[in-house]
Write a protein that holds these residues in place. Structure first.
Motif, short mmCIF file in Angstrom:
data_model
loop_
_atom_site.label_atom_id
_atom_site.label_comp_id
_atom_site.label_asym_id
_atom_site.label_seq_id
_atom_site.Cartn_x
_atom_site.Cartn_y
_atom_site.Cartn_z
N LYS A 185 149.09 24.19 19.39
CA LYS A 185 148.12 24.58 18.35
C LYS A 185 148.71 26.13 17.85
O LYS A 185 148.16 26.24 16.64
N ALA A 186 149.07 26.89 18.55
CA ALA A 186 149.59 28.19 18.11
C ALA A 186 150.53 28.18 17.39
O ALA A 186 150.86 29.02 16.46
N ALA A 187 151.49 27.25 17.42
CA ALA A 187 152.74 27.26 16.62
C ALA A 187 152.36 26.67 15.19
O ALA A 187 153.05 26.86 14.28
N LYS A 188 151.40 25.84 15.31
CA LYS A 188 151.18 24.91 13.92
C LYS A 188 150.24 26.05 12.91
O LYS A 188 149.51 26.92 13.56
N PRO A 189 150.82 26.43 11.97
CA PRO A 189 149.98 27.35 10.86
C PRO A 189 148.63 26.68 10.16
O PRO A 189 148.62 25.37 10.27
N LYS A 190 147.85 27.49 10.23
CA LYS A 190 146.50 27.10 9.79
C LYS A 190 146.84 26.57 8.58
O LYS A 190 146.98 26.96 7.61
N LYS A 191 145.90 25.37 8.14
CA LYS A 191 145.86 24.77 6.76
C LYS A 191 144.87 25.63 5.74
O LYS A 191 143.69 26.03 6.40
N ARG A 192 145.24 26.05 4.80
CA ARG A 192 144.35 26.58 3.82
C ARG A 192 143.78 25.49 2.80
O ARG A 192 144.34 24.84 2.35
N SER A 193 142.49 25.47 2.73
CA SER A 193 141.91 24.28 1.89
C SER A 193 141.72 25.27 0.53
O SER A 193 140.62 25.79 0.22
N VAL A 194 142.58 24.72 -0.52
CA VAL A 194 142.53 25.56 -1.54
C VAL A 194 142.65 24.40 -2.57
O VAL A 194 143.48 23.56 -2.45
N TYR A 195 141.88 24.36 -3.74
CA TYR A 195 141.98 23.45 -4.57
C TYR A 195 143.05 23.62 -5.51
O TYR A 195 143.32 24.67 -6.08
N VAL A 196 144.00 22.55 -5.79
CA VAL A 196 144.98 22.48 -6.65
C VAL A 196 144.74 21.57 -7.71
O VAL A 196 144.73 20.44 -7.41
N ASP A 197 144.78 21.94 -9.04
CA ASP A 197 144.64 20.85 -10.07
C ASP A 197 145.71 20.01 -10.10
O ASP A 197 147.04 20.38 -10.11
N PRO A 198 145.37 18.85 -10.01
CA PRO A 198 146.42 17.71 -10.02
C PRO A 198 147.36 17.76 -11.31
O PRO A 198 148.66 17.53 -11.13
N LYS A 199 146.76 18.14 -12.37
CA LYS A 199 147.79 18.19 -13.58
C LYS A 199 148.65 19.28 -13.57
O LYS A 199 149.71 19.22 -13.88
N ALA A 200 148.23 20.67 -12.82
CA ALA A 200 149.16 21.76 -12.82
C ALA A 200 150.19 21.26 -11.70
O ALA A 200 151.34 21.71 -11.96
N ARG A 201 149.85 20.62 -10.79
CA ARG A 201 150.81 20.25 -9.64
C ARG A 201 151.76 19.28 -10.32
O ARG A 201 153.01 19.30 -10.08
#
Length: 126
Positions: free
Chosen positions: A97-113
């Motif tokens: 658990k300590a080794a895994k970086p925390k996920k950030r829930s950030v919206y990413v526009d599919p078109k921009a991706r």
């Protein structure tokens, strides 16, 4: 017209019924009381059936069950001993658990991706 020549007397004016707050309460309470009595009678009739009359036989069964003795548990049921392997597993989980970086829930526009991926493929391929 009356026989003496005077015009007939008009009937008295009708009054509107009063708007009492307790209007109809007695009747409603009587109806509710009768419904309760019907339910009580139905319950009484149901539980007085012969189906429920075998209580004497049940009492004998209960006495036989009591004679068999109380339930017993395994002798090690209450022991709180821990195995050696458990501690290592818990430490490993904590380390993962300590080794895994925390996920950030950030919206990413599919078109921009899609545009970024297309730009990255075009520049890397040249």
């Amino acid at each position: 017209m009356s026989s003496d020549g005077s015009p007939p007397a008009s009937p008295p004016a009708r009054r509107a019924p009063s708007a009492r707050a307790s209007k109809g309460n007695r009747m409603a309470s009587l109806i509710a009381q009768e419904e309760d009595e019907r339910e009580d009678d139905a319950d009484k009739e149901f539980y007085e059936q012969d189906f429920w009359a075998d209580a004497e036989e049940d009492a004998e069964y209960a006495m036989e069950a009591d004679d068999e003795g109380a339930d017993s548990f395994d002798s090690d049921f209450g022991d709180s001993s821990e195995s050696d392997g458990d501690d290592g597993e818990e430490e490993e989980k904590a380390a993962r658990k300590a080794a895994k970086p925390k996920k950030r829930s950030v919206y990413v526009d599919p078109k921009a991706r899609a545009d970024k991926q297309a730009a990255g493929e075009g520049g890397a391929g040249g």
